[in-house]
Scaffold this motif. Structure first.
Motif, short mmCIF file in Angstrom:
data_model
loop_
_atom_site.label_atom_id
_atom_site.label_comp_id
_atom_site.label_asym_id
_atom_site.label_seq_id
_atom_site.Cartn_x
_atom_site.Cartn_y
_atom_site.Cartn_z
N PRO A 33 0.83 -1.21 0.00
CA PRO A 33 0.00 0.00 0.00
C PRO A 33 0.86 1.26 0.00
N GLU A 34 0.35 2.30 -0.63
CA GLU A 34 1.10 3.56 -0.72
C GLU A 34 1.46 4.08 0.66
N ASP A 35 0.51 4.06 1.59
CA ASP A 35 0.72 4.52 2.97
C ASP A 35 -0.06 3.59 3.88
N PRO A 36 0.56 2.52 4.38
CA PRO A 36 -0.17 1.52 5.16
C PRO A 36 -0.84 2.10 6.41
N ASP A 37 -0.22 3.08 7.06
CA ASP A 37 -0.87 3.70 8.22
C ASP A 37 -2.16 4.40 7.81
N GLY A 66 1.28 -1.22 8.97
CA GLY A 66 0.37 -0.08 9.11
C GLY A 66 -0.48 -0.29 10.34
N ALA A 67 -0.87 0.78 11.00
CA ALA A 67 -1.67 0.65 12.22
C ALA A 67 -2.51 1.89 12.45
N HIS A 88 -4.46 -2.71 24.55
CA HIS A 88 -3.60 -2.26 23.47
C HIS A 88 -4.33 -1.38 22.45
N VAL A 89 -5.62 -1.19 22.65
CA VAL A 89 -6.42 -0.37 21.74
C VAL A 89 -6.55 1.02 22.31
N GLU A 91 0.69 4.99 17.59
CA GLU A 91 -0.11 4.04 16.83
C GLU A 91 0.32 3.91 15.38
N SER A 92 1.39 4.56 15.00
CA SER A 92 1.90 4.41 13.64
C SER A 92 2.86 3.24 13.58
#
Length: 460
Positions: A124-128, A168-169, A225-226, A243-244
Motif C-alpha cells: 500500500p502507498e501509505d499503510p498507516d 500499518g496501524a 492495546h487499543v 499508533e503508527s
C-alpha cells in the motif's frame, strides 16, 4: 489464547484472548470497497461480529488490491527496483532491500503470489493511512471502535522462517515501553520495549494462513492495546506516534545491524574519509584493536606479516612524539630555504595529529623478505612489502570507519623515521609508515566530487 476458525467465543478471561478469521471475504479487485467487504464478513450469521476494543488484522495484499496497487509487470525485477531505495544484501537473485516505506525486507514487498499471472502487487502507498481509513469506515458502518493493523510477511535475521509483522496501524499502541518499571523480582527493566503491533500481526496470521482465502482476522480480549480517542479521517497528515507502524522501524542511528554483508563493505569504504577536526570524546581502545585485527588480514608477499601498529593511547606519549617530530620538520624546512611564514603554515597542517585524542603509528617490517644478487629485484622486493603495508593501512582505516571512528592518515613520520624510532623506542628495522589520527569527527565530512570507476580503467 483460544483459536476460533469458526468461533462461538465467550467472554475471555483477563489472562486470555480469542482470535478468529473472518469468513466470506471474496477475491478483492481494484476499486472494491474494503470497508464493506470486511463489515459483511464480520456480520455473517453465526459469527460474533465486531465489538469495541477488538483488533482487526488485515493482510496487506487485499489493501493493495483495493487501492489499485496492482502492476502489469512481466518483469518483477523492474518493479522491485522502482520500490527500492537501498540494497542491503544480495545473494544470487535474492535481494534484501530497504523499501521507500523504510521497511527492510525481501524484494521491497513486491509480490507475484495471490495475483493474476503477469501482474505483481506493491505494498500500500501509505499503510498507516490505509489502516486509519478502514478503522474510520468500520466505525461509521458498524458503530464500533476497533484497532486496525495492516500486515505483511517478513523474514528475520538469524531466524529461519517468516512471520507477519505490522506495516500499518491505527488505534493500536504498537509499542509497549516497559523501561523504568520492574519485573516480578524487583529487577529494573532497562531495555524492554515490546513490539505489540508485530505480536498481534503474528497472532492473526495463525488463523488466516497464506493460502486459505482468509485475509482478515479479529483479536478479542486485549483492549489494553487499543487506543481510545477520535478516529482520524483519511488524509490526516500524521497518526499519533504511538499508533503508527513506522514506530516499529528502528532508526538508522540506533540500528546496529543495518547493513548487509556486501553493503557493509561498500559503506565502510565510503565512510572512510579524512577527518581533520575531532571532538574531545575519548576513543575506545578496544575498537582500535578490532581495526588492527582487520588490518592484519591484508595480503602480503611470501606469507609474511609485515605490519606493526604502535598505539599511542596517552596524551603524554603523543605530545612527546609530535614535539620531537615538529623540531625535525622545522629543521628540514629551514634547510630547504623555506620562509618562517611558509614553515609555520606547513607545520600547522600537522596539527590534525596533535588535536586527535588517539594516535597510531603503522610500521613496516621486512621479516621474511628475499635478498637477490641485483639491485633491481631487491627494489621490487621492498616495493611488494610497501604495497602490503599500504593494504594493511587501508584495511585499518576502513575498519575504523566501520567502528564509526574518524581518521586521517598523515605521512609525516616517514620523513623523520629515526626520530620516531628513538622517541617510541622501536627496533631499528621498524619503518614508520606515517601516522593515523583517530577520533570522533567534529563535523560531517565535506562532500567530495563523485568518482566513476570507469575513468580509471583501461581494458586490453
Amino acid at each position: 489464547m483460544t483459536l476460533f476458525p469458526h468461533p462461538e467465543p465467550s467472554s475471555p478471561a483477563p489472562s486470555s484472548y480469542q482470535v478468529w478469521a473472518l469468513p466470506g471475504i471474496p477475491e478483492v479487485r481494484p476499486g472494491d470497497d474494503l470497508v464493506k467487504l470486511v463489515a459483511d464478513g464480520a456480520t455473517v450469521p453465526g459469527m460474533p461480529g465486531l465489538a469495541d476494543g477488538d483488533v482487526l488484522i488485515v493482510t496487506s495484499k487485499i489493501v493493495s488490491k483495493a487501492e489499485g496497487r496492482v502492476l502489469e509487470a512481466d518483469d518483477r525485477e523492474a518493479a522491485i527496483e522502482a520500490e527500492t531505495v537501498r540494497v542491503v544484501a544480495r545473494r544470487g537473485p535474492a535481494r534484501i532491500v530497504e523499501s521507500r516505506h523504510g521497511f527492510v525486507m525481501a524484494a521491497a514487498g513486491v509480490d507475484a503470489s495471490n495475483t493474476p499471472k503477469g501482474t505483481v502487487l506493491l505494498l500500500p502507498e501509505d499503510p498507516d493511512a490505509s489502516a486509519r481509513a478502514l478503522r474510520l469506515g468500520l466505525r461509521e458502518a458498524l458503530g464500533v471502535d476497533v484497532g486496525v493493523i495492516v500486515t505483511d510477511t517478513f523474514g528475520r535475521p538469524w531466524r529461519t522462517g517468516q512471520t507477519d509483522v505490522a506495516i500499518g496501524a491505527s488505534g493500536v499502541r504498537v509499542l509497549n515501553d516497559l523501561r523504568g518499571g520492574v519485573d516480578s523480582h524487583g529487577n529494573s527493566l532497562g531495555v524492554t520495549v515490546t513490539a505489540v503491533g508485530d505480536e498481534l500481526a503474528a497472532a492473526g496470521e495463525l488463523v488466516k494462513g497464506k493460502a486459505d482465502g482468509l485475509p482478515v482476522a479479529v483479536i478479542r480480549g486485549l483492549p489494553q492495546h487499543v487506543l481510545e480517542g477520535p478516529v482520524e479521517a483519511p488524509g490526516t497528515p500524521q497518526a499519533r506516534p504511538e499508533e503508527s507502524a513506522r514506530a516499529l522501524v528502528r532508526d538508522a542511528a540506533s540500528d546496529m545491524f543495518r547493513l548487509g554483508t556486501s553493503e557493509a563493505v561498500r559503506e565502510a569504504v565510503t565512510l572512510r574519509r579524512t577527518v581533520r577536526e575531532f571532538t574531545a570524546e575519548p576513543v575506545d581502545g578496544a575498537a582500535v584493536r578490532r581495526a588492527v585485527d582487520a588490518a592484519v588480514t591484508a595480503p602480503a608477499p611470501h606469507h609474511t606479516t609485515p605490519w606493526r601498529f604502535v598505539l599511542l593511547e596517552t596524551e603524554e606519549s603523543r605530545l612527546r612524539l609530535l614535539d620531537a617530530m615538529r623540531e625535525k620538520w622545522i629543521a628540514d624546512l629551514r634547510a630547504d630555504g623555506k620562509s618562517e611564514e611558509s614553515i609555520a603554515k606547513r607545520v600547522r597542517r600537522g596539527d590534525v595529529l596533535r588535536d586527535a585524542p588517539y594516535l597510531v603509528v603503522p610500521c613496516l617490517v621486512m621479516d621474511g623478505s628475499h635478498t637477490y644478487p641485483d639491485a633491481r629485484r631487491n627494489a621490487a622486493e621492498r616495493e611488494m612489502f610497501v604495497v602490503a603495508g599500504g593494504a594493511g593501512i587501508q584495511n585499518f582505516l576502513v575498519a575504523l570507519a566501520g567502528e564509526r571512528l574518524g581518521s586521517a592518515w598523515v605521512s609525516s613520520t616517514m620523513f623523520c623515521r629515526d626520530v620516531v624510532r628513538d622517541v617510541l623506542a622501536l627496533p631499528g628495522d621498524w619503518d614508520p609508515m606515517g601516522a593515523v589520527a583517530v577520533g570522533h569527527a567534529a563535523a560531517p565530512p565535506r562532500e567530495r566530487p563523485p568518482r566513476d570507476g570507469d575513468d580509471f580503467v583501461v581494458v586490453r
